[in-house]
Design an enzyme around this catalytic site. Sequence first.
Site: not given
Length: 207
Positions: A47, A51, A53, A57, A157, A169
């Site tokens: 991360h 990156h 997710d 995660h 999330h 992100e």
Amino acid sequence: MKLIDITQPLRKNMEVWPGDTPFSLRPSMQISDGSSVNVAEVTMSTHTGTHIDAPFHVNQEGETIDTLPLDYFTGEAVVIDLTGKNIITPEDVSSAVLKGVKKVLFKTAANETGHSYSAFPQVASELAVKLKEAGVHLIGVDFPSVDPLESKELRAHHELNKAGIVILEGLNLFGVKPGYYELTAFPLRLSHGDGSPVRAVLKEMKR
């Protein structure tokens, strides 16, 4: 058409999530030392910088980075300018703007250095429903996380994952004008990976 790199450079002493693995690039073989090639060893978190997710995660049963459909990471995207906003809500997106677009990127940083890991905007968990209704399957932000630094519940999330929306992100959208682009942001094919750095690029397009 012009290509725009919206990726953070991976570099020594770059800021990472508190407690996460620092980034390092260390030569393991060097021509200057008599080797026939230059080779480096990279150490970093999955991360780091810009990156993706994977759902895994935050969810032990979620999809891993290598199982996500490739079409999540390429295709038409819209950049929405919310510079200075502290929280992104459903009211910040227009159904007309999102019509037919599966990827939405939010620009919030007011300067080239972007947001600090100790102070950055957040995404209201309720936004996931609106994006799902519009057919969006990827959200991108120019800050470290869609949830606050101190959050343990990670509501944004979880709600985005539940809506089938992948999270991108750490973008660098400074200088990028709002509008429609073609996005490419493929992750590494890490078996059972919880996330991956990407090289995120926009291509200007007319709509």
